[in-house]
Design an enzyme around this catalytic site. Structure first.
Site, PDB file in Angstrom:
ATOM      1  N   CYS A  70      21.076 -30.047 -38.914  1.00 25.66           N
ATOM      2  CA  CYS A  70      19.858 -30.231 -39.730  1.00 25.66           C
ATOM      3  C   CYS A  70      20.011 -29.665 -41.141  1.00 25.66           C
ATOM      4  CB  CYS A  70      18.667 -29.593 -39.040  1.00 25.66           C
ATOM      5  SG  CYS A  70      18.461 -30.199 -37.363  1.00 25.66           S
TER       6      CYS A  70
ATOM      7  N   HIS B 142      12.734 -28.166 -43.245  1.00 27.06           N
ATOM      8  CA  HIS B 142      13.181 -29.028 -42.161  1.00 27.06           C
ATOM      9  C   HIS B 142      12.002 -29.282 -41.222  1.00 27.06           C
ATOM     10  CE1 HIS B 142      15.493 -30.976 -39.208  1.00 27.06           C
ATOM     11  NE2 HIS B 142      15.361 -30.025 -38.300  1.00 27.06           N
TER      12      HIS B 142
ATOM     13  N   ASN C  18      11.875 -35.211 -35.889  1.00 28.53           N
ATOM     14  CA  ASN C  18      13.030 -34.472 -36.397  1.00 28.53           C
ATOM     15  C   ASN C  18      14.202 -35.440 -36.576  1.00 28.53           C
ATOM     16  OD1 ASN C  18      15.251 -32.829 -36.754  1.00 28.53           O
ATOM     17  ND2 ASN C  18      14.759 -31.429 -35.086  1.00 28.53           N
TER      18      ASN C  18
HETATM   19  O1  UT7 Z   1      16.209 -29.276 -35.529  1.00 29.60           O
HETATM   20  C1  UT7 Z   1      16.940 -28.138 -35.192  1.00 29.60           C
HETATM   21  C2  UT7 Z   1      16.086 -27.013 -34.848  1.00 29.60           C
HETATM   22  N1  UT7 Z   1      15.256 -27.337 -33.717  1.00 29.60           N
HETATM   23  C3  UT7 Z   1      14.141 -26.672 -33.570  1.00 29.60           C
HETATM   24  O2  UT7 Z   1      13.827 -25.882 -34.417  1.00 29.60           O
HETATM   25  C4  UT7 Z   1      13.329 -26.886 -32.309  1.00 29.60           C
HETATM   26  C5  UT7 Z   1      12.705 -25.578 -31.908  1.00 29.60           C
HETATM   27  N2  UT7 Z   1      11.957 -25.626 -30.688  1.00 29.60           N
HETATM   28  C6  UT7 Z   1      10.749 -26.237 -30.551  1.00 29.60           C
HETATM   29  O3  UT7 Z   1      10.293 -26.894 -31.448  1.00 29.60           O
HETATM   30  C7  UT7 Z   1       9.968 -26.011 -29.280  1.00 29.60           C
HETATM   31  O4  UT7 Z   1      10.607 -25.005 -28.530  1.00 29.60           O
HETATM   32  C8  UT7 Z   1       9.808 -27.281 -28.397  1.00 29.60           C
HETATM   33  C9  UT7 Z   1       8.842 -28.231 -29.046  1.00 29.60           C
HETATM   34  C10 UT7 Z   1      11.152 -27.948 -28.207  1.00 29.60           C
HETATM   35  C11 UT7 Z   1       9.226 -26.905 -27.016  1.00 29.60           C
HETATM   36  O5  UT7 Z   1       8.009 -26.177 -27.191  1.00 29.60           O
HETATM   37  P1  UT7 Z   1       7.793 -24.804 -26.405  1.00 29.60           P
HETATM   38  O6  UT7 Z   1       6.438 -24.353 -26.736  1.00 29.60           O
HETATM   39  O7  UT7 Z   1       8.929 -23.901 -26.770  1.00 29.60           O
HETATM   40  O8  UT7 Z   1       7.850 -25.267 -24.916  1.00 29.60           O
HETATM   41  P2  UT7 Z   1       8.846 -24.824 -23.739  1.00 29.60           P
HETATM   42  O9  UT7 Z   1      10.193 -25.409 -23.948  1.00 29.60           O
HETATM   43  O10 UT7 Z   1       8.769 -23.336 -23.564  1.00 29.60           O
HETATM   44  O11 UT7 Z   1       8.168 -25.514 -22.490  1.00 29.60           O
HETATM   45  C12 UT7 Z   1       6.861 -25.163 -22.065  1.00 29.60           C
HETATM   46  C13 UT7 Z   1       6.482 -26.059 -20.893  1.00 29.60           C
HETATM   47  C14 UT7 Z   1       7.530 -26.118 -19.799  1.00 29.60           C
HETATM   48  O12 UT7 Z   1       6.863 -26.152 -18.559  1.00 29.60           O
HETATM   49  P3  UT7 Z   1       6.702 -24.810 -17.656  1.00 29.60           P
HETATM   50  O13 UT7 Z   1       8.117 -24.381 -17.385  1.00 29.60           O
HETATM   51  O14 UT7 Z   1       5.962 -23.851 -18.516  1.00 29.60           O
HETATM   52  O15 UT7 Z   1       5.961 -25.299 -16.485  1.00 29.60           O
HETATM   53  C15 UT7 Z   1       8.220 -27.430 -20.022  1.00 29.60           C
HETATM   54  O16 UT7 Z   1       8.757 -27.986 -18.844  1.00 29.60           O
HETATM   55  O17 UT7 Z   1       6.308 -27.419 -21.340  1.00 29.60           O
HETATM   56  C16 UT7 Z   1       7.077 -28.291 -20.503  1.00 29.60           C
HETATM   57  N3  UT7 Z   1       7.499 -29.420 -21.322  1.00 29.60           N
HETATM   58  C17 UT7 Z   1       6.791 -30.549 -21.452  1.00 29.60           C
HETATM   59  N4  UT7 Z   1       5.599 -30.928 -20.931  1.00 29.60           N
HETATM   60  C18 UT7 Z   1       5.127 -32.122 -21.285  1.00 29.60           C
HETATM   61  C19 UT7 Z   1       8.625 -29.545 -22.060  1.00 29.60           C
HETATM   62  N5  UT7 Z   1       8.644 -30.733 -22.678  1.00 29.60           N
HETATM   63  C20 UT7 Z   1       7.503 -31.375 -22.321  1.00 29.60           C
HETATM   64  C21 UT7 Z   1       6.967 -32.628 -22.648  1.00 29.60           C
HETATM   65  N6  UT7 Z   1       5.767 -32.956 -22.115  1.00 29.60           N
HETATM   66  N7  UT7 Z   1       7.572 -33.490 -23.485  1.00 29.60           N
END
Ligand code: UT7
Length: 326
Positions: A113, A253, A283
């Site tokens: 990125c 970004h 992204n």
């Molecule tokens: O471009 C390079 C740099 N990249 C970034 O900077 C990305 C950085 N990370 C993020 O933007 C966020 O971490 C995400 C958007 C990827 C994820 O958000 P989060 O608040 O960190 O969620 P998480 O990964 O901790 O997941 C929370 C919950 C999980 O369920 P449990 O384990 O709490 O039951 C996931 O399974 O959300 C669930 N989950 C979803 N639910 C519905 C993960 N993806 C989805 C989805 N729809 N698409």
């Protein structure tokens, strides 16, 4: 004083749009989850036969037209991409062929990125130290080609597209004022395409396990992203003798609206100082900031003399900040 100045920008977005509602039909997700966790509503997805170089050629062609330059005026092509058409030849060479840039040398930059800012930094170095007069920087990504469409944690995040900038050496105080680049390979495993390279070549078993797709530990990446983007903004501004309050537009970004808001809050920026298009394009890795800059110029959000701060964070980890006087 000579500075490397962006004299024209261009961009390209594929016409196919994938909405959160479309994704609800593909994986177990909801528009509500994607919107509240990421701010993304839709993203552009390239056609199956449309590659990163195809998109880069269109963005580059627009920049050439806006600059009023002929193909033979381009001395160097740098393409930032993590979704090259092939391992080799480079995507930059394919863009060179596509745009008929007979007088240029061409190569790719892989910094995920942060690739567009890395490429601008290299372009500046080439322009200021060599006989090169005009550099075309392209960032082109077909993220959909490395996306696992069965993995809801990643497939909702990414989009395809390309941006371009043409730089020339100009006298005066407009152009690139400063850069701040960094990397830390210790975090490599948190955001990675595990297989397909020389470490783990593709086999049937690898493909069955989806190891040739992008894998990310999102929440671990999130924490470092905010910290490194704030740090990159402050360091790049500091190197230019400026502060956050001097910034007309921060183009960060666009991985996640929550990251952008957290960065803006820590820098004490007002809403109108921060460029946001993540809702429309998701992204797009290296292409994100290239598109943001082209859009900001096209919509006249930035005008001659404005201070623009580009800030990125991505796989590697890599991060970068750059200050421009537009
Ligand atoms: O471009 C390079 C740099 N990249 C970034 O900077 C990305 C950085 N990370 C993020 O933007 C966020 O971490 C995400 C958007 C990827 C994820 O958000 P989060 O608040 O960190 O969620 P998480 O990964 O901790 O997941 C929370 C919950 C999980 O369920 P449990 O384990 O709490 O039951 C996931 O399974 O959300 C669930 N989950 C979803 N639910 C519905 C993960 N993806 C989805 C989805 N729809 N698409």
């Amino acid at each position: 004083m000579n500075r490397a100045k962006i004299i024209a920008t261009g961009y390209y977005l594929p016409s196919r749009i994938l909405t959160n509602e479309d994704l609800e039909k593909i994986v177990d997700t909801t528009d509500e989850w994607i919107t509240t966790r990421t701010g993304i509503k839709e993203r552009h997805i390239a056609e199956n036969d449309e590659s990163s170089s195809d998109m880069g050629i269109k963005a580059g062609s627009m920049a050439l037209e806006k600059a009023g330059l002929e193909p033979e005026d381009i001395d160097a092509v740098i393409c930032a991409t993590i979704t090259p058409d092939h391992f080799f030849p480079s995507t930059a060479c394919l863009i060179q062929k596509g745009l008929n840039l007979k007088n240029s040398f061409a190569f790719d930059v892989s910094a995920a990125c942060s690739g567009f800012i890395y490429a601008l930094h290299i372009a500046e170095a080439i322009l200021l130290q060599d006989r090169v007069k005009t550099v075309l920087v392209i960032a082109a990504e077909k993220m959909s080609s490395i996306t696992d469409w069965k993995d809801r944690a990643t497939c909702v995040l990414f989009g395809d597209g390309a941006g371009a900038a043409i730089l020339q050496k100009k006298k005066g105080d407009r152009g690139i004022l400063s850069s701040f680049l960094g990397s830390d390979g210790n975090f490599g495993d948190l955001l990675i395409v595990p297989a397909g390279g020389s470490r783990t070549p593709v086999t049937e078993e690898i493909v069955r396990g989806g190891q040739h797709f992008l894998h990310m530990k999102g929440n671990e990446v999130f924490k470092v992203a905010v910290q490194k983007m704030v740090n990159s903004a402050l360091n790049s501004l500091g190197r230019a003798g400026l502060e956050a309050k001097d910034v007309k537009l921060l183009i960060p970004h666009q991985a996640n609206l929550r990251i952008i808001k957290a960065v803006a809050k820590r820098l004490k920026l007002r809403d109108e100082q921060v460029f946001i298009n993540v809702d429309k394009v998701g992204n797009m890795s290296a292409a994100t900031i290239a598109l943001g800059l082209a859009e900001a110029e096209e919509k006249k959000i930035i005008k001659s003399g404005d201070i623009v701060n580009l800030v990125s964070f991505g796989a590697g980890f890599t991060w970068a900040g750059m200050v421009l006087r537009w």
